[in-house]
Design an enzyme around this catalytic site. Sequence first.
Site, PDB file in Angstrom:
ATOM      1  N   ALA A 155       0.835  -1.204   0.000  1.00 50.19           N
ATOM      2  CA  ALA A 155       0.000   0.000   0.000  1.00 50.19           C
ATOM      3  C   ALA A 155       0.870   1.254   0.000  1.00 50.19           C
ATOM      4  O   ALA A 155       1.865   1.322  -0.708  1.00 50.19           O
ATOM      5  CB  ALA A 155      -0.976  -0.028   1.169  1.00 50.19           C
ATOM      6  N   CYS A 156       0.497   2.248   0.789  1.00 50.25           N
ATOM      7  CA  CYS A 156       1.157   3.552   0.729  1.00 50.25           C
ATOM      8  C   CYS A 156       2.584   3.539   1.273  1.00 50.25           C
ATOM      9  O   CYS A 156       3.311   4.512   1.113  1.00 50.25           O
ATOM     10  CB  CYS A 156       0.324   4.594   1.470  1.00 50.25           C
ATOM     11  SG  CYS A 156      -1.307   4.870   0.725  1.00 50.25           S
ATOM     12  N   ALA A 157       2.982   2.442   1.904  1.00 52.33           N
ATOM     13  CA  ALA A 157       4.353   2.316   2.404  1.00 52.33           C
ATOM     14  C   ALA A 157       5.248   1.567   1.419  1.00 52.33           C
ATOM     15  O   ALA A 157       6.429   1.345   1.703  1.00 52.33           O
ATOM     16  CB  ALA A 157       4.355   1.614   3.759  1.00 52.33           C
ATOM     17  N   SER A 158       4.723   1.178   0.267  1.00 51.98           N
ATOM     18  CA  SER A 158       5.440   0.284  -0.649  1.00 51.98           C
ATOM     19  C   SER A 158       6.826   0.796  -1.034  1.00 51.98           C
ATOM     20  O   SER A 158       7.801   0.034  -1.034  1.00 51.98           O
ATOM     21  CB  SER A 158       4.608   0.049  -1.908  1.00 51.98           C
ATOM     22  OG  SER A 158       3.416  -0.632  -1.621  1.00 51.98           O
ATOM     23  N   SER A 332       2.332   5.368  -2.383  1.00 54.46           N
ATOM     24  CA  SER A 332       3.730   5.304  -1.942  1.00 54.46           C
ATOM     25  C   SER A 332       4.640   6.256  -2.700  1.00 54.46           C
ATOM     26  O   SER A 332       5.726   6.591  -2.203  1.00 54.46           O
ATOM     27  CB  SER A 332       4.248   3.876  -2.069  1.00 54.46           C
ATOM     28  OG  SER A 332       4.452   3.502  -3.408  1.00 54.46           O
TER      29      SER A 332
END
Length: 371
Positions: A155-158, A332
């Site tokens: 997700a957004c931390a990828s 991300s």
Amino acid sequence: MQTSIIRSTGSWVPEDVITNEELVASYNSYAERFNADNAAAIAAGEMAEVPLSSAEFIVNASGIERRHVVEKAGILNIDTLVPRIEPRPFEDVAFQAECAMKAVTPALDKAGIAGSEVDGVIVASSAQQRNFPGMACEIQDMIGSTGFSFDLTMACASALYGLHIANGMIKSGQAKRILVCSPEIMTCINVHSRRDVHFIFGDAASAILVESDEGREGGWEVLGTHCQNKYSIALRSDFGFLNEAERTVQPDHEPGLDQDGHKVFKDVVGFAPTVAKSLMQQIDLAPEDVRRTWLHQANIRMVDMIAKRILGRDRTPENAPAILQEYGNTSSSSVVINFEQHSEDMAAGENGVMCAFGAGYGVGAAAVRKR
């Protein structure tokens, strides 16, 4: 052990832009039509009314003023509410790979590196266009690299999970140069018919070139990276290869993005800073020695609170810049774009911390020092 260096970054955003006012006009037209068509069921309590939105609501809830998107007309069309992307023959470059290359090419150019000199390619993004072959395999082929490649999704931390893996592989001597790219076509995931999420996402791509230190001047030393997870279903997207099978049981099944915004906010604001601070403690980096933190651009209140908890002081545009007013949440890629746009003014020897957080929950952090 090798020293890991961020040699360069690259980024790209589409030309099409949707302002809050344009998005609200489209969404409200959809909501009004839905409510009129289903007035009897709504009056009988059998169906919920779709609430209206406003530009003021969006700014107050997120700080977002506009977003760049891969295709504007389809999103604003109340009969579709998704971008229009023409299917391509198998032999053509995939749409997502094409978007990724628009960030990869400038990253390689700035580094003065040929793609054949890259040992590994990691595509780290919220979702890939296809299940296989990996999007990273296609990008690897396009740049002429002959090493390894794989896709990663957190997700957004990828992007920071990709950086974490690249950093570890370079430090251990398994590779000399790794490309981490994050093509995030989030408007294809988003549900533009839901008031609480219709405004969140924009589209973008970013790239980070990480290499071992072989004496070249410049770049950013990677002081350390750290990733940590805490399972939650408060933010999820159920699009996937099982959907067609699910529709054989429930023909009207429509998977989509689901979010308990208040819970996500509370959980992540508490969790994300602890991961960044844990990294800082591991490498003996005090908050007062960090000039700047580059955060994932979820919403402005999260940026304010997480920055303060990491830095131990109030957020300012100088110590924790925000870019979501222009781009929205680009998953991300946002932390990399933020870093790219707000790092050139830092002097050699100054430190910064990247932190990205998202569904999972997953949090990634990286501490860097300007060389």
